[in-house]
Design an enzyme around this catalytic site. Structure first.
Site, PDB file in Angstrom:
ATOM      1  N   ASN A  16       0.834  -1.210   0.000  1.00 40.79           N
ATOM      2  CA  ASN A  16       0.000   0.000   0.000  1.00 40.79           C
ATOM      3  C   ASN A  16       0.865   1.256   0.000  1.00 40.79           C
ATOM      4  OD1 ASN A  16      -3.025  -0.449   0.112  1.00 40.79           O
ATOM      5  ND2 ASN A  16      -2.295  -1.976   1.577  1.00 40.79           N
ATOM      6  N   LEU A  95      -1.884   1.892  18.621  1.00 44.93           N
ATOM      7  CA  LEU A  95      -1.327   3.190  19.008  1.00 44.93           C
ATOM      8  C   LEU A  95      -2.008   3.685  20.271  1.00 44.93           C
ATOM      9  CD1 LEU A  95      -1.283   4.577  15.387  1.00 44.93           C
ATOM     10  CD2 LEU A  95       0.743   4.143  16.792  1.00 44.93           C
ATOM     11  N   ASN A 109      -5.995   5.421   7.953  1.00 49.87           N
ATOM     12  CA  ASN A 109      -5.595   4.014   7.926  1.00 49.87           C
ATOM     13  C   ASN A 109      -6.356   3.308   6.810  1.00 49.87           C
ATOM     14  OD1 ASN A 109      -4.552   1.470   8.947  1.00 49.87           O
ATOM     15  ND2 ASN A 109      -6.585   1.087   9.814  1.00 49.87           N
ATOM     16  N   HIS A 111      -7.967  -0.456   6.026  1.00 51.81           N
ATOM     17  CA  HIS A 111      -8.279  -1.751   6.631  1.00 51.81           C
ATOM     18  C   HIS A 111      -8.964  -2.619   5.581  1.00 51.81           C
ATOM     19  CE1 HIS A 111      -9.137  -4.672   9.709  1.00 51.81           C
ATOM     20  NE2 HIS A 111     -10.380  -4.741   9.251  1.00 51.81           N
TER      21      HIS A 111
HETATM   22  C1  GRF Z   1      -3.176  -4.567   3.979  1.00 54.96           C
HETATM   23  O1  GRF Z   1      -4.162  -5.524   3.698  1.00 54.96           O
HETATM   24  C2  GRF Z   1      -3.744  -3.482   4.852  1.00 54.96           C
HETATM   25  O2  GRF Z   1      -5.074  -3.162   4.566  1.00 54.96           O
HETATM   26  C3  GRF Z   1      -3.663  -4.107   6.221  1.00 54.96           C
HETATM   27  O3  GRF Z   1      -2.438  -4.800   6.219  1.00 54.96           O
HETATM   28  C4  GRF Z   1      -2.096  -5.146   4.878  1.00 54.96           C
HETATM   29  C5  GRF Z   1      -0.757  -4.524   4.606  1.00 54.96           C
HETATM   30  O4  GRF Z   1      -0.231  -4.883   3.370  1.00 54.96           O
HETATM   31  N1  GRF Z   1      -3.824  -3.097   7.249  1.00 54.96           N
HETATM   32  P1  GRF Z   1       0.980  -4.042   2.755  1.00 54.96           P
HETATM   33  O5  GRF Z   1       2.093  -4.012   3.780  1.00 54.96           O
HETATM   34  O6  GRF Z   1       0.481  -2.666   2.438  1.00 54.96           O
HETATM   35  O7  GRF Z   1       1.372  -4.798   1.528  1.00 54.96           O
END
Ligand code: GRF
Length: 216
Positions: A16, A95, A109, A111
């Site tokens: 991400n 946190l 964030n 999710h």
């Molecule tokens: C993603 O699915 C995000 O939504 C969740 O943890 C995962 C992280 O993946 N909170 P990356 O490290 O961004 O590849």
């Protein structure tokens, strides 16, 4: 609105974060990335950030006796890097309230569920067990309870017959990579306002869903 100076917090592969970095690079998000910070030295995302020429830092939670002190160290690093907005991107530490207060309405964030369904861990397993027909992802402002806060944008994906945790996670992740940059762009363009505990996009509660359909 002040130009976003981002701190991106990661713990793992950072896909991400990579999506945010690429969108900033091509000018799709009006933001600079001032710091990529990980609580794990072995987070794969650190290499991605370094390869992109971004400043990185590791603050290992194990080096701190408690959560408030760890959070204070993160806070200090973000402020030292002149960050004015925080993106959590697979950051796997809870946190403390003090930290969240310090970044109130300046921290978002992603999710991998359609919140408020399935907050917390094992999201995809629980979604499959519940037999839902649609899964998805949510970008939201961070509040004190885990995976709560005003929702900026959501993307839905179908659950397919025979899906496993892995296949569903993969489908949702592809949506995440489109949704997070889009949501952050809206914030960066000053188009998101919080009213009560709802985030309005261009003044409208429903606009986000229509605007941010990842199939668009
Ligand atoms: C993603 O699915 C995000 O939504 C969740 O943890 C995962 C992280 O993946 N909170 P990356 O490290 O961004 O590849």
């Amino acid at each position: 609105m002040e130009r976003l100076k981002l701190g991106i917090l990661i713990s793992g592969r950072g896909s991400n974060m990579r999506a945010l970095v690429e969108a900033c690079r091509r000018g799709a998000i009006p933001a600079d990335i001032n710091l990529v910070l990980s609580n794990r030295a072995d987070a794969g995302g650190l290499n991605v950030a370094k390869a992109a020429g971004l400043p990185t830092q590791v603050i290992a939670h194990r080096d701190y006796p408690d959560r408030p002190l760890f959070d204070a160290a993160i806070d200090g690093a973000l402020r030292a890097a002149d960050v004015n907005f925080v993106c959590l991107a697979g950051f796997m530490r809870l946190l403390s309230e003090g930290f969240i207060e310090g970044w109130y309405n300046r921290m978002i964030n992603i999710h991998p569920s359609l919140l408020p369904a399935f907050p917390g861990l094992d999201t995809h397993r629980r979604a499959l067990e519940a037999g839902v027909r649609f899964a998805g992802c949510t970008v939201h402002y961070v509040r004190f309870a885990t995976d709560t806060g005003p929702i900026i944008a959501q993307a839905a994906v179908p659950v397919m017959p025979g899906d496993t945790e892995e296949s569903l996670a993969e489908r949702v992740l592809a949506a995440e990579h489109r949704l997070y940059p889009l949501a952050l762009r809206l914030v960066g363009e000053g188009r998101v306002k919080i009213e009560g505990e709802r985030a309005l996009v261009d003044g409208k509660p429903a606009a986000a869903a229509a605007l941010l359909n990842p199939a668009d």
